[in-house]
Enzyme design. Sequence first.
Site, PDB file in Angstrom:
ATOM      1  N   HIS A  85       0.817  -1.218   0.000  1.00  0.00           N
ATOM      2  CA  HIS A  85       0.000   0.000   0.000  1.00  0.00           C
ATOM      3  C   HIS A  85       0.846   1.260   0.000  1.00  0.00           C
ATOM      4  O   HIS A  85       1.998   1.273   0.469  1.00  0.00           O
ATOM      5  CB  HIS A  85      -0.971   0.016   1.176  1.00  0.00           C
ATOM      6  CG  HIS A  85      -0.340  -0.007   2.533  1.00  0.00           C
ATOM      7  ND1 HIS A  85      -0.087   1.133   3.265  1.00  0.00           N
ATOM      8  CD2 HIS A  85       0.077  -1.035   3.305  1.00  0.00           C
ATOM      9  CE1 HIS A  85       0.453   0.812   4.429  1.00  0.00           C
ATOM     10  NE2 HIS A  85       0.567  -0.499   4.474  1.00  0.00           N
ATOM     11  N   ASP A  87      -0.734   4.367   1.018  1.00  0.00           N
ATOM     12  CA  ASP A  87      -1.232   5.281   2.044  1.00  0.00           C
ATOM     13  C   ASP A  87      -0.467   5.069   3.348  1.00  0.00           C
ATOM     14  O   ASP A  87       0.154   4.025   3.558  1.00  0.00           O
ATOM     15  CB  ASP A  87      -2.727   5.096   2.268  1.00  0.00           C
ATOM     16  CG  ASP A  87      -3.082   3.706   2.792  1.00  0.00           C
ATOM     17  OD1 ASP A  87      -2.652   2.718   2.169  1.00  0.00           O
ATOM     18  OD2 ASP A  87      -3.784   3.598   3.821  1.00  0.00           O
ATOM     19  N   ASP A 117       6.447   1.132   5.984  1.00  0.00           N
ATOM     20  CA  ASP A 117       5.034   0.746   5.941  1.00  0.00           C
ATOM     21  C   ASP A 117       4.266   1.677   5.014  1.00  0.00           C
ATOM     22  O   ASP A 117       3.688   2.643   5.452  1.00  0.00           O
ATOM     23  CB  ASP A 117       4.468   0.808   7.362  1.00  0.00           C
ATOM     24  CG  ASP A 117       3.039   0.330   7.453  1.00  0.00           C
ATOM     25  OD1 ASP A 117       2.644  -0.508   6.633  1.00  0.00           O
ATOM     26  OD2 ASP A 117       2.307   0.808   8.344  1.00  0.00           O
ATOM     27  N   GLU A 151      -5.115   1.032   2.989  1.00  0.00           N
ATOM     28  CA  GLU A 151      -4.880  -0.072   3.919  1.00  0.00           C
ATOM     29  C   GLU A 151      -5.008   0.378   5.362  1.00  0.00           C
ATOM     30  O   GLU A 151      -5.476  -0.376   6.216  1.00  0.00           O
ATOM     31  CB  GLU A 151      -3.495  -0.670   3.665  1.00  0.00           C
ATOM     32  CG  GLU A 151      -3.238  -1.996   4.352  1.00  0.00           C
ATOM     33  CD  GLU A 151      -2.648  -1.864   5.754  1.00  0.00           C
ATOM     34  OE1 GLU A 151      -2.572  -2.879   6.460  1.00  0.00           O
ATOM     35  OE2 GLU A 151      -2.256  -0.730   6.124  1.00  0.00           O
ATOM     36  N   GLU A 152      -4.601   1.605   5.633  1.00  0.00           N
ATOM     37  CA  GLU A 152      -4.527   2.067   7.015  1.00  0.00           C
ATOM     38  C   GLU A 152      -5.871   2.501   7.595  1.00  0.00           C
ATOM     39  O   GLU A 152      -5.970   2.732   8.789  1.00  0.00           O
ATOM     40  CB  GLU A 152      -3.535   3.238   7.124  1.00  0.00           C
ATOM     41  CG  GLU A 152      -2.097   2.901   6.737  1.00  0.00           C
ATOM     42  CD  GLU A 152      -1.407   1.984   7.727  1.00  0.00           C
ATOM     43  OE1 GLU A 152      -2.062   1.517   8.680  1.00  0.00           O
ATOM     44  OE2 GLU A 152      -0.213   1.715   7.539  1.00  0.00           O
ATOM     45  N   ASP A 175       4.495  -6.527   4.011  1.00  0.00           N
ATOM     46  CA  ASP A 175       3.905  -5.592   4.969  1.00  0.00           C
ATOM     47  C   ASP A 175       3.740  -6.254   6.327  1.00  0.00           C
ATOM     48  O   ASP A 175       2.685  -6.158   6.955  1.00  0.00           O
ATOM     49  CB  ASP A 175       2.546  -5.114   4.431  1.00  0.00           C
ATOM     50  CG  ASP A 175       2.005  -3.920   5.224  1.00  0.00           C
ATOM     51  OD1 ASP A 175       2.785  -3.265   5.935  1.00  0.00           O
ATOM     52  OD2 ASP A 175       0.797  -3.659   5.123  1.00  0.00           O
ATOM     53  N   HIS A 415       4.566   3.182  12.229  1.00  0.00           N
ATOM     54  CA  HIS A 415       3.494   3.954  12.872  1.00  0.00           C
ATOM     55  C   HIS A 415       4.025   4.880  13.965  1.00  0.00           C
ATOM     56  O   HIS A 415       3.232   5.501  14.673  1.00  0.00           O
ATOM     57  CB  HIS A 415       2.406   3.050  13.461  1.00  0.00           C
ATOM     58  CG  HIS A 415       1.543   2.394  12.430  1.00  0.00           C
ATOM     59  ND1 HIS A 415       0.306   1.860  12.730  1.00  0.00           N
ATOM     60  CD2 HIS A 415       1.715   2.175  11.115  1.00  0.00           C
ATOM     61  CE1 HIS A 415      -0.231   1.342  11.642  1.00  0.00           C
ATOM     62  NE2 HIS A 415       0.609   1.521  10.646  1.00  0.00           N
TER      63      HIS A 415
END
Length: 442
Positions: A85, A87, A117, A151-152, A175, A415
């Site tokens: 991904h 995003d 990520d 995805e997030e 991922d 994150h």
Amino acid sequence: MKDAKKLLNEQFDELVSSLQKVISFNTEKGVATSGAPFGKNIKDCLDYTLGLASSMGLTTYNCDGYAGHADWVGSTNEVLGILGHLDVVPAKAEEWLYPPYAAEIHDGKLYGRGTMDDKGPMIACLYAVKALKEAGFKPSKTVRLIFGCDEESGMQCVEHYFSKMPYPTVSFSPDGDFPVINREKGIYQFDVICGKLPKGVQICAGERANVVPSLCTATAVEALKFGEPITCEKTATGYTYTATGKSAHGSTPDEGINATHALLKMLAQNYPDNATLRFLADKVIDTTGLAWGVNLCDKESGKLTCNLGVLRTAQDGTVTATVDIRFPVTYTCDQMYQILREHTPAQFEIVPEHISEPLFVPSDSKLVTTLMQVYNGEMKVNLEPLAIGGGTYSRCLPNCVAFGPLFPDEEQTIHMPNECVDLVNLRKMAELYLEAIYQLAK
């Protein structure tokens, strides 16, 4: 065939430069516009990435701005999917050493939101394909790099994409963690609508089911008995009681300190006849599910975990508890509901919110054994596949597992402020992806 790994390493600086450009797009979810369901920045990043793939001779497809893919066409109808991904989760610039979208390199590390990520791994896969293509490899399977854009925050991207495109024959998602994640516990997030609290009592904690709440407050019109770690403040209308804890991901609740636990126990001791408080304090706060009677376990993925993530009190005094359960891979969401229903008071309603079936790809499957041979062979180790409580794209399609990018014992920055990728590790992950693509697509 030429030495593909040598070509990859010769083009590593180009890989890094392309990744820096992709990182420079702030792809936090934005306002939907025409052709850009998740915001203009994400659309622009997808357009750039597909353009980059097209410049490498790959065939690209943009699926209404939800996702896109780049194909290296093989000689058969089979498809090797690589699903990642573009995003990212939000980044607060004031918490970072370097601007989160400047993609600066410091001390051998590339800093930026998405470096791990999941932009870094997907660009590594793209350049692995480029190297294999230029080396003269002729894949049997079509190699399809699928770039998701949501995805997030809900995975609407892959839901839309796979409503229009068939599933690949076999896939991996860069991922997760190395060596291979082939088991992801089921996710069961739900509300328990309980009864009423004692008159004049309200309780509040948490914002999301999958986060251990670090703060819980309760108000009461009367003075109650309490002790550490709870504090009390007298107000104009009564008393406010506060408990603090430590936040953690809901899939690993014992890594945090849930602030609701102490406060619920205190309230239950003060109001022993209240059925709602007794149920929450006696049953729901047990992170193993044992007290609730839902403590499932299997040899494939281990024990169930239970996180009480949110508490809210309605105006009429009714309490809603939002719970996140990660259950073992040999059970289903339907079974999880039935077990919860059997062990929850009949007068309390259970309302599923976000549920997801487990991922379980057997360790002796060709996909898992191939990827394990690639990792163990390249890294000269003898590791085993992993089971996790979290969830990746892999559970969105059949015959898919997570393969990297986080190496064992590597510092986890995903994150977090100052997310970064070590350039030595980026080079190594690209080599691993090259070998994996070669072995799975030949």
